[in-house]
Design a protein around this motif. Structure first.
Motif: not given
Length: 104
Positions: A83, A93-94, A97, A86-91
């Motif tokens: 978990t 990517v953002k 951007e 996954s959160r670190q990867l999302e952050m």
């Protein structure tokens, strides 16, 4: 180890065992795909979608099976780290951007 945990809990889901959510109560499995679980809560006449493994790790979803508590204890740390990754990867990517045009 993560794939082992994913397989073990997916097998429990597919066994037709009863699913209970900590806040919403008993649920019926509607869909399970791409790491998400969609549940229907008859008492609220409502359908909700959750991230499957993190919901298990956080204690929000419980599957009625004699093996559930043992499996959860065995894999909890792996589920929690998945978990977090996954959160670190999302952050990440953002955060990247604004530089997308330079990364292609």
């Amino acid at each position: 180890l993560l794939e082992e945990a994913r397989t073990a809990f997916t097998d429990l889901l597919n066994s037709g065992a009863e699913i209970t959510h900590k806040a919403f109560g008993k649920a019926q499995l509607m869909e399970f795909s791409n790491g998400y679980i969609t549940l229907f809560f008859e008492a609220k006449n409502e359908q909700k979608k959750f991230v499957f493994l993190s919901s298990l790790a956080g204690g929000f979803i419980k599957i009625s099976s004699p093996d559930f508590d043992t499996l959860l204890e065995k894999y909890r740390s792996v589920l929690k780290s998945e978990t977090n990754v996954s959160r670190q990867l999302e952050m990440a990517v953002k955060a990247l951007e604004p530089y997308k045009e330079y990364l292609d």
